[in-house]
Design an enzyme around this catalytic site. Structure first.
Site, mmCIF file in Angstrom:
data_model
loop_
_atom_site.group_PDB
_atom_site.id
_atom_site.type_symbol
_atom_site.label_atom_id
_atom_site.label_comp_id
_atom_site.label_asym_id
_atom_site.label_seq_id
_atom_site.Cartn_x
_atom_site.Cartn_y
_atom_site.Cartn_z
ATOM 1 C CG ASP A 243 -3.818 8.512 -12.896
ATOM 2 O OD1 ASP A 243 -4.275 8.051 -12.138
ATOM 3 O OD2 ASP A 243 -4.661 9.035 -13.865
ATOM 4 C CG ASN B 152 -5.723 12.123 -5.547
ATOM 5 O OD1 ASN B 152 -5.413 11.990 -6.990
ATOM 6 N ND2 ASN B 152 -6.848 12.800 -5.525
ATOM 7 C CG ASP C 153 -1.940 1.229 0.987
ATOM 8 O OD1 ASP C 153 -2.763 0.932 0.343
ATOM 9 O OD2 ASP C 153 -1.744 2.140 1.917
ATOM 10 C CD GLU D 156 -4.727 3.845 -1.942
ATOM 11 O OE1 GLU D 156 -4.962 4.112 -0.721
ATOM 12 O OE2 GLU D 156 -5.537 4.152 -2.973
#
Length: 761
Positions: free
Chosen positions: A648, A639, A631, A675
């Site tokens: 991305d 983000n 993770d 993610e």
């Protein structure tokens, strides 16, 4: 020294208010007067009454000097702070976008390379000088001349517009990476000749690899894959098309990326109008575009092109079609030949196609349709509803139910129905069609319709003759052979000879064909046994021999063919359908279904299948199976700070680092969701899995992706949970995932940017 992208050219005085500027002028231009005033005050010659005034003027002068110094100092500091802020922003932009900056000064013959430009190639700041040779010497030998010719052409053209180049550059370690170069002339001399160029260089190695992978996939597709865009202002161009465009249109992809006008010039004048109308109608309704039209190619003459594409409306009002084109000339010629063959047959041959959504249309209708339905073949292909409107509602309803049942079970569709023709009264028609599943999960029926009004009472007697005609004429475009009761092949069609490389009229025995089509004795015996069983089963199917797929050898190599047929009065009609390309396309689509579209690694579906397969393999081998749940730390904050596009890019970079960190070919890394990633490591114990997990943590951190929103580190990091188990009868893959998730949670609570493992008790 690096060029300044934001320069302060104003003097100190120009940063001051107007009143202070005048004071500055007084202070700067009248120092002599001030000195004289001071001497005058100090001298005994000055009258006593004037001395207070002189002292006041001197004090005012001193105050002005002090105010000017303080104001100038503050202005200088503000300029310095502003320059530092702007420079910091500029460096942050360069770091975030991974761009290298270059600046060529023609007058000084020097080239500035930014630190990011040097790091892109693996160099430190001091390892590259300021000469143009530093860049030229690192060009790939295969592209060096082409790039330099492009530079000279741009310079001779006056440096107008933007200079662009895609090529490879040599890194410090000797490897090469793909870069995209863009530059612009920002200074010119009195004769408008460029003196200074500034530009950026971007690393496009990953993008190039994806493009090459797509091109390799597209090479095995017999037609042309494309993306076609129509802007809101009506400008048309191809966003993407494979190199097959050279074969189909005699044009290059580069020509069509600028504009679709060269293609329009190749379209036959009689077909250009219908083509443009069909595109406009598809853009208006967002319905599937499908058309067959002619093009006229230099040196090749007239060719038929068939295409289909699905449209998509973009936010800016443009429409993009994703589709496929192929040369249908031979198919068209076969259709015309078939029309000539069946023009005297008292009935109509057709193909009926049903899409997964229920849409029905007729890819092929023989020219006898006028005699059967009173409609031309073109009208029936363009508007199938015109044919359905002639049917009695009850017969239409029952026929549709039978058709749907035939599509589900892939069984023959047989139906009798009534139609009413204007001025022709009521007629009875009978149809039979055999379905097959084709690409896109659609169903295609190959069928025959005839008018049975006058001979309805003779149905049973004509049924066998109708089946022969149906199978024989329907399958003309595929391989056909007739075998009598003695096992002699007494009829072969042209497609059969093309499949197996026989000359027309060449003597062929059944034994010879079996040996050449199935050269392996073991497989030949297996196929022969299965074929006998299929023929025996045909008695229960009304003489129809069910189709089965076999691997046959032909002059073109091994081919996958579906072989079936029909048994009639001791004779056997055998059909051969080459499904090699269809199977290859199906396999390609299946592979694409298991790849994550963003990162290019395995997706969740592939992960589930892999974990299940490795679990079963571990149960048989009694070897340990390791699972890593990965993770990205504080990705939501990433983000929020950097936005979706950089998020991305971050996911792709982390996926690449994880995949590069797994060295064994049977190790699998997949995007588990959002993610989160998962790594399946067969035959791996806890110590080895933890070693790999920690190495992956280091590898991701070494990417040095800035993460100002993280409380863990200044760069992107990952936490990894490791679970290891020898698969047995009591455990399950789901429990292994749950244990790895628990370890991941422990890694996060322990501070993140680490790996925590757990082996089964």
């Amino acid at each position: 020294m690096a060029p300044s992208f934001w320069s302060e050219s104003a003097s100190s005085s120009r940063q001051l208010p107007l009143a202070w500027r005048w004071l500055a002028r007084v202070v700067l231009w009248l120092p002599g007067a001030a000195l004289a005033l001071w001497l005058w005050i100090a001298s005994d010659a000055l009258p006593v009454a004037w001395r207070p005034i002189a002292w006041a003027l001197a004090a005012l002068y001193v105050a002005a000097v002090v105010a000017l110094v303080i104001t100038g100092t503050m202005a200088y500091r503000r300029r310095a702070e502003r320059a530092a802020t702007l420079e910091g922003r500029w460096q942050a932009i360069l770091h975030a976008t991974h761009l290298g900056i270059w600046d060529w000064d023609e007058r000084l013959h020097t080239m500035y390379y930014s630190p990011s430009w040097k790091r892109m190639l693996g160099y430190a700041e001091h390892e590259i000088g300021t000469g143009l040779q530093e860049w030229m010497s690192r060009l790939h030998p295969d592209e060096r001349d082409q790039v330099l010719v492009g530079v000279r052409r741009y310079y001779r053209g006056g440096g107008s517009g933007v200079y662009e180049s895609v090529h490879r550059m040599r890194r410090k370690d000797g490897s090469y990476q793909w870069v995209e170069l863009r530059g612009y002339a920002i200074e010119r001399d009195a004769r408008n000749r460029p003196l200074r160029f500034v530009g950026v260089q971007a690393d496009i190695t990953a993008r190039r690899a994806l493009e090459e992978r797509l091109d390799r996939l597209a090479e095995n597709v017999p037609g042309l894959l494309f993306q076609y865009r129509r802007d809101a202002d009506g400008h048309d161009r191809f966003l993407y098309c494979t190199d097959k465009v050279r074969q189909i249109y005699g044009l290059t992809p580069e020509q069509l990326r600028r504009s679709a006008e060269p293609l329009a010039k190749r379209v036959h004048p009689d077909d250009l109008g219908p083509l443009l109308h069909s595109i406009a109608e598809s853009a208006r309704t967002l319905g599937v575009w499908q058309l067959a039209y002619r093009v006229v190619l230099p040196g090749r003459g007239e060719r038929w092109i068939s295409g289909m594409a699905r449209p998509q409306r973009l936010d800016d009002g443009a429409t993009v079609w994703h589709g496929y084109l192929h040369d249908a000339t031979e198919e068209r010629q076969l259709r015309e030949r078939l029309d000539r063959l069946v023009q005297d047959v008292p009935g109509m041959l057709y193909q009926l196609r049903m899409e997964p959504g229920g849409r029905q249309w007729l890819p092929y209708v023989s020219r006898n349709s006028q005699a059967v339905y009173g409609l031309t073949a073109e009208r029936m292909r363009e508007d199938p509803a015109a044919m359905f409107a002639l049917m009695e509602p009850d017969d239409l309803y029952s026929g549709q139910r039978k058709l749907e049942a035939s599509a589900r079970a892939l069984t023959e569709w047989v139906h009798e129905f009534r139609i009413k023709l204007p001025g022709g009264g009521e007629r009875w028609l009978s149809t039979r069609a055999q379905p097959q599943r084709i690409a896109g999960d659609a169903v295609l029926w190959n069928g025959y319709v005839q008018d049975v009004t006058a001979i309805k009472q003779q149905e049973l007697r004509l049924q066998e003759s109708e089946r022969v005609l149906n199978h024989l004429m329907r399958e003309m475009p595929i391989g056909l052979c007739m075998v009598n009761a003695a096992g002699q092949i007494y009829f072969r069609n042209r497609r059969f000879d093309e499949y197996f490389g026989y000359a027309p009229g060449e003597t062929l025995t059944r034994e010879r064909w079996w040996r050449e089509a199935f050269p392996d004795p073991g497989y030949r015996a297996e196929v022969a046994m299965q074929w006998q069983m299929v023929k025996a089963d045909a008695l229960a199917r009304g003489g129809e021999v069910a189709q089965h797929e076999y691997a046959l050898w032909t002059p073109n190599g091994q081919r996958a063919m579906a072989i079936g047929g029909v048994a009639l009065s001791g004779h056997l009609l055998v059909t051969f359908i080459d499904q090699t390309e269809q199977r290859a396309q199906s396999d390609q689509l299946r592979r694409m279904a298991y790849v994550d579209g963003l990162t290019g690694i395995a997706n969740r579906r592939q992960f589930d299948l892999t974990l299940k397969a490795e679990w079963s393999r571990g149960q048989r081998s009694h070897q340990p199976l390791a699972l890593l749940m990965v993770d990205i730390d504080r990705f939501k904050d990433f983000n929020d700070v950097y936005g979706h596009q950089q998020s991305d890019d971050c996911l792709r970079a982390v996926a690449g680092a994880l995949q590069a960190g797994l060295s064994r070919p049977h190790d699998v890394v997949a995007r588990y969701g959002g993610e989160e990633f998962a790594c399946v490591l067969p035959v791996s114990g806890l110590s080895g899995a933890l070693h790999i997990a920690r190495a992956l943590c280091d590898r991701v951190q070494a990417l040095a992706i800035a993460h100002s929103g993280s409380s863990v580190a200044s760069v992107v990091t990952v936490s990894i949970g490791v679970a290891v188990e020898v698969p047995g009868a009591t455990g399950s893959p789901e429990q292994l995932v749950a244990r790895a998730d628990a370890c991941l949670y422990r890694a996060k609570t322990a501070g993140r940017n680490r790996a925590v493992g757990d082996a089964a008790p």
